[in-house]
Scaffold this active site. Structure first.
Site, PDB file in Angstrom:
ATOM      1  N   TYR A  92      -1.403 102.981  62.431  1.00 11.78           N
ATOM      2  CA  TYR A  92      -1.065 101.775  63.167  1.00 11.78           C
ATOM      3  C   TYR A  92      -0.970 102.108  64.674  1.00 11.78           C
ATOM      4  CZ  TYR A  92       1.304  97.177  63.959  1.00 11.78           C
ATOM      5  OH  TYR A  92       1.596  95.749  64.442  1.00 11.78           O
ATOM      6  N   LYS A 144      -3.314 100.800  67.520  1.00 12.51           N
ATOM      7  CA  LYS A 144      -3.063  99.801  68.357  1.00 12.51           C
ATOM      8  C   LYS A 144      -2.963 100.634  69.945  1.00 12.51           C
ATOM      9  CE  LYS A 144      -1.838  96.016  66.243  1.00 12.51           C
ATOM     10  NZ  LYS A 144      -2.558  94.738  66.545  1.00 12.51           N
ATOM     11  N   ARG A 171       8.517  93.740  55.189  1.00 15.71           N
ATOM     12  CA  ARG A 171       9.388  93.699  56.690  1.00 15.71           C
ATOM     13  C   ARG A 171      10.874  93.536  56.453  1.00 15.71           C
ATOM     14  NH1 ARG A 171       4.994  91.682  60.694  1.00 15.71           N
ATOM     15  NH2 ARG A 171       4.415  90.791  59.062  1.00 15.71           N
TER      16      ARG A 171
HETATM   17  P1  NAD Z   1       0.015  89.479  58.965  1.00 17.32           P
HETATM   18  O1  NAD Z   1      -0.243  90.601  58.260  1.00 17.32           O
HETATM   19  O2  NAD Z   1       0.692  88.374  58.385  1.00 17.32           O
HETATM   20  O3  NAD Z   1      -1.276  89.012  59.864  1.00 17.32           O
HETATM   21  C1  NAD Z   1      -2.361  89.883  60.082  1.00 17.32           C
HETATM   22  C2  NAD Z   1      -3.535  89.107  59.600  1.00 17.32           C
HETATM   23  O4  NAD Z   1      -4.872  89.826  59.943  1.00 17.32           O
HETATM   24  C3  NAD Z   1      -3.648  88.638  57.995  1.00 17.32           C
HETATM   25  O5  NAD Z   1      -3.925  87.248  57.982  1.00 17.32           O
HETATM   26  C4  NAD Z   1      -4.886  89.504  57.542  1.00 17.32           C
HETATM   27  O6  NAD Z   1      -5.466  88.891  56.309  1.00 17.32           O
HETATM   28  C5  NAD Z   1      -5.767  89.853  58.535  1.00 17.32           C
HETATM   29  N1  NAD Z   1      -6.479  90.746  58.909  1.00 17.32           N
HETATM   30  C6  NAD Z   1      -6.038  92.207  58.587  1.00 17.32           C
HETATM   31  N2  NAD Z   1      -7.096  92.991  58.554  1.00 17.32           N
HETATM   32  C7  NAD Z   1      -8.222  92.238  58.978  1.00 17.32           C
HETATM   33  C8  NAD Z   1      -9.661  92.463  59.224  1.00 17.32           C
HETATM   34  N3  NAD Z   1      -9.954  93.711  58.987  1.00 17.32           N
HETATM   35  N4  NAD Z   1     -10.627  91.471  59.449  1.00 17.32           N
HETATM   36  C9  NAD Z   1     -10.032  90.287  59.599  1.00 17.32           C
HETATM   37  N5  NAD Z   1      -8.756  90.099  59.376  1.00 17.32           N
HETATM   38  C10 NAD Z   1      -7.821  90.898  59.139  1.00 17.32           C
HETATM   39  O7  NAD Z   1       0.900  89.960  60.252  1.00 17.32           O
HETATM   40  P2  NAD Z   1       1.453  89.264  61.458  1.00 17.32           P
HETATM   41  O8  NAD Z   1       2.878  89.679  61.519  1.00 17.32           O
HETATM   42  O9  NAD Z   1       0.813  87.951  61.585  1.00 17.32           O
HETATM   43  O10 NAD Z   1       1.004  90.130  62.777  1.00 17.32           O
HETATM   44  C11 NAD Z   1      -0.230  89.454  63.455  1.00 17.32           C
HETATM   45  C12 NAD Z   1      -0.643  90.408  64.712  1.00 17.32           C
HETATM   46  O11 NAD Z   1       0.456  90.800  65.398  1.00 17.32           O
HETATM   47  C13 NAD Z   1      -0.941  91.966  64.100  1.00 17.32           C
HETATM   48  O12 NAD Z   1      -1.861  92.506  65.079  1.00 17.32           O
HETATM   49  C14 NAD Z   1       0.188  92.778  64.394  1.00 17.32           C
HETATM   50  O13 NAD Z   1      -0.068  94.075  64.499  1.00 17.32           O
HETATM   51  C15 NAD Z   1       0.953  92.150  65.667  1.00 17.32           C
HETATM   52  N6  NAD Z   1       2.135  92.476  65.767  1.00 17.32           N
HETATM   53  C16 NAD Z   1       3.122  91.812  64.943  1.00 17.32           C
HETATM   54  C17 NAD Z   1       4.504  92.022  64.924  1.00 17.32           C
HETATM   55  C18 NAD Z   1       5.294  91.289  63.882  1.00 17.32           C
HETATM   56  O14 NAD Z   1       6.624  91.780  64.077  1.00 17.32           O
HETATM   57  N7  NAD Z   1       5.143  90.542  63.186  1.00 17.32           N
HETATM   58  C19 NAD Z   1       4.900  93.205  65.704  1.00 17.32           C
HETATM   59  C20 NAD Z   1       4.031  93.547  66.506  1.00 17.32           C
HETATM   60  C21 NAD Z   1       2.673  93.525  66.475  1.00 17.32           C
HETATM   61  N1  UDP Z   2      14.049  98.588  56.523  1.00 13.28           N
HETATM   62  C1  UDP Z   2      15.104  98.310  55.829  1.00 13.28           C
HETATM   63  N2  UDP Z   2      15.094  97.768  54.689  1.00 13.28           N
HETATM   64  C2  UDP Z   2      13.885  97.083  54.131  1.00 13.28           C
HETATM   65  C3  UDP Z   2      12.760  97.348  55.112  1.00 13.28           C
HETATM   66  C4  UDP Z   2      13.010  97.774  56.120  1.00 13.28           C
HETATM   67  O1  UDP Z   2      16.269  98.948  56.037  1.00 13.28           O
HETATM   68  O2  UDP Z   2      13.996  96.471  53.135  1.00 13.28           O
HETATM   69  C5  UDP Z   2      14.234  99.037  57.968  1.00 13.28           C
HETATM   70  C6  UDP Z   2      13.084 100.064  58.400  1.00 13.28           C
HETATM   71  O3  UDP Z   2      13.223 101.382  57.734  1.00 13.28           O
HETATM   72  C7  UDP Z   2      13.065  99.910  59.770  1.00 13.28           C
HETATM   73  C8  UDP Z   2      13.697  98.422  60.066  1.00 13.28           C
HETATM   74  O4  UDP Z   2      14.337  97.931  58.939  1.00 13.28           O
HETATM   75  O5  UDP Z   2      14.146 100.760  60.258  1.00 13.28           O
HETATM   76  C9  UDP Z   2      12.458  97.618  60.450  1.00 13.28           C
HETATM   77  O6  UDP Z   2      11.610  97.553  59.537  1.00 13.28           O
HETATM   78  P1  UDP Z   2      10.334  96.736  59.477  1.00 13.28           P
HETATM   79  O7  UDP Z   2       9.419  97.148  58.523  1.00 13.28           O
HETATM   80  O8  UDP Z   2      10.973  95.260  59.689  1.00 13.28           O
HETATM   81  O9  UDP Z   2       9.549  96.920  60.949  1.00 13.28           O
HETATM   82  P2  UDP Z   2       9.291  98.311  61.685  1.00 13.28           P
HETATM   83  O10 UDP Z   2       9.920  99.474  61.302  1.00 13.28           O
HETATM   84  O11 UDP Z   2       7.856  98.055  62.026  1.00 13.28           O
HETATM   85  O12 UDP Z   2       9.998  98.013  63.490  1.00 13.28           O
END
Ligand code: NAD
Ligand code: UDP
Length: 321
Positions: A144, A148, A185
């Site tokens: 990941y 990215k 998450r």
């Molecule tokens: P999510 O998993 O709910 O959404 C991702 C979407 O992309 C899903 O609908 C999935 O089906 C689709 N997808 C995955 N692989 C695909 C592919 N190969 N082709 C077409 N569609 C595909 O996650 P989200 O939280 O909504 O995240 C959306 C974007 O934001 C992602 O790129 C993620 O990396 C980025 N992002 C999210 C967070 C967060 O905290 N939610 C933080 C940093 C970055």
């Molecule tokens: N985490 C946790 N319990 C859970 C899921 C996640 O303690 O059930 C912790 C995880 O280890 C991390 C933080 O919460 O330290 C945030 O995790 P998340 O998967 O939401 O996002 P990311 O690590 O990608 O920021």
């Protein structure tokens, strides 16, 4: 009215973005392969004649006439992006190449949903955009994080080499309604566990920190970033600087749900970042004073209400009151 492509549009963030863009009067094309997204997230938009849904995988080329592209397709939860790590990195890298190729062909503006994960386990705190990060290239999060990072490189190279109009946004932990209850998450896990009366699973000792942003604040930031002058490429951090330990988060969720769940401690996954907090000065100055408006207590309230009304096996006092 602009024609706007949202890849990953059936996901958590994508569905909120599609809804907001439609409300602003645009023609929205939502592309998704439904790996982690769901038609349920966008079912309420299907009756809108300016909303189109396409099942497609961004690792394959895609052709459409559009003015703007928000490239969100990629699983975001560690559980899901580690399920098929090769596919995850293909989605980021090949997805970026295919969407940048499309942007180049049709002269569209394109925004990349990058991530705070590009900073890895940061040694600089809080994280400014100038920090290059501390990322393991061979760990379980690398598919990941490095995918990215490579996508950011591709965006900058298409911009320098082919004058593609790009925007890179580094998103920090975002939560809110429409997260998948099995997303894995931390915010959704803790709320769902609390509402079901299950143990709250803290990984490690709970001292690691994250800064949580409510989804509406992010969507506002994404749209403002897309609307900046062409000279603004980013990267720009979009996040809420309020930083909490996972133990503090668990306690807040327990207090706000009124749940009697117990906190239990599980092993910390490898390469789990110890701290995370965005510096958002750049977003503030480039995006007309953008700053997060919804703080954690209010955001948790709205997210708890969402899960209370959508889960069928809620036993906490929330449901009864
Ligand atoms: P999510 O998993 O709910 O959404 C991702 C979407 O992309 C899903 O609908 C999935 O089906 C689709 N997808 C995955 N692989 C695909 C592919 N190969 N082709 C077409 N569609 C595909 O996650 P989200 O939280 O909504 O995240 C959306 C974007 O934001 C992602 O790129 C993620 O990396 C980025 N992002 C999210 C967070 C967060 O905290 N939610 C933080 C940093 C970055
Ligand atoms: N985490 C946790 N319990 C859970 C899921 C996640 O303690 O059930 C912790 C995880 O280890 C991390 C933080 O919460 O330290 C945030 O995790 P998340 O998967 O939401 O996002 P990311 O690590 O990608 O920021």
């Amino acid at each position: 009215m602009k024609r706007i492509l949202v890849t990953g549009g059936a996901g958590f963030i994508g569905s909120h973005l599609c809804e907001r863009l439609l409300n602003e009067g645009h023609d929205v094309l939502c592309l998704d392969n439904y790996f982690t997204g769901s038609k349920t997230n966008i079912a309420h938009l299907l009756s809108n004649p300016f909303f189109e849904l396409v099942r497609h995988d961004v690792t394959a080329p895609f052709y459409a006439e559009v003015d703007e592209i928000y490239n969100l397709a990629c699983p975001a939860s560690p559980v899901h992006y580690q399920y098929n790590p090769i596919k995850t990195i293909k989605t980021s890298v090949m997805g970026a190449i295919n969407m940048l190729g499309l942007a180049k062909r049709v002269s569209a503006k394109i925004l990349q949903a990058s991530t705070s994960e590009v900073y890895g386990d940061p040694t600089v705190h809080p994280q400014p955009e100038e920090y290059w990060g501390n990322v393991n290239t061979i760990g379980i999060r690398s598919c990941y994080d490095e995918g990215k990072r490579c996508a950011e490189t591709l965006f900058m190279d298409y911009h320098r080499q082919n004058s593609v109009r790009i925007k890179i946004v580094r998103i920090f932990n975002t939560y809110g309604p429409r997260m998948n209850p099995n997303d894995g998450r931390v915010v959704s896990n803790f709320i769902v566990q609390a509402l079901r009366g299950e143990d709250i699973t803290i990984y490690g000792n709970g001292a690691q920190t994250r800064s949580f942003q409510y989804v509406d604040d992010l969507v506002e930031g994404l749209i403002r970033m897309m609307n900046t002058d062409d000279a603004v490429t980013g990267p720009v951090n979009i996040g809420n600087p309020n930083e909490f330990t996972m133990l503090e988060l668990a306690e807040k969720v327990l207090a706000q749900t009124g749940s009697a769940s117990k906190i239990v401690f599980h092993p910390l996954p490898s390469d789990d970042p110890r701290q995370r907090q965005p510096k958002i000065d750049k977003a503030y100055s480039l995006l007309s004073g953008w700053q997060p408006k919804v703080q954690l207590a209010e955001g948790l309230k709205r997210t708890i209400e969402y899960f209370s009304s959508t889960l069928i096996d809620v036993i906490s006092p929330c449901k009864k009151s």
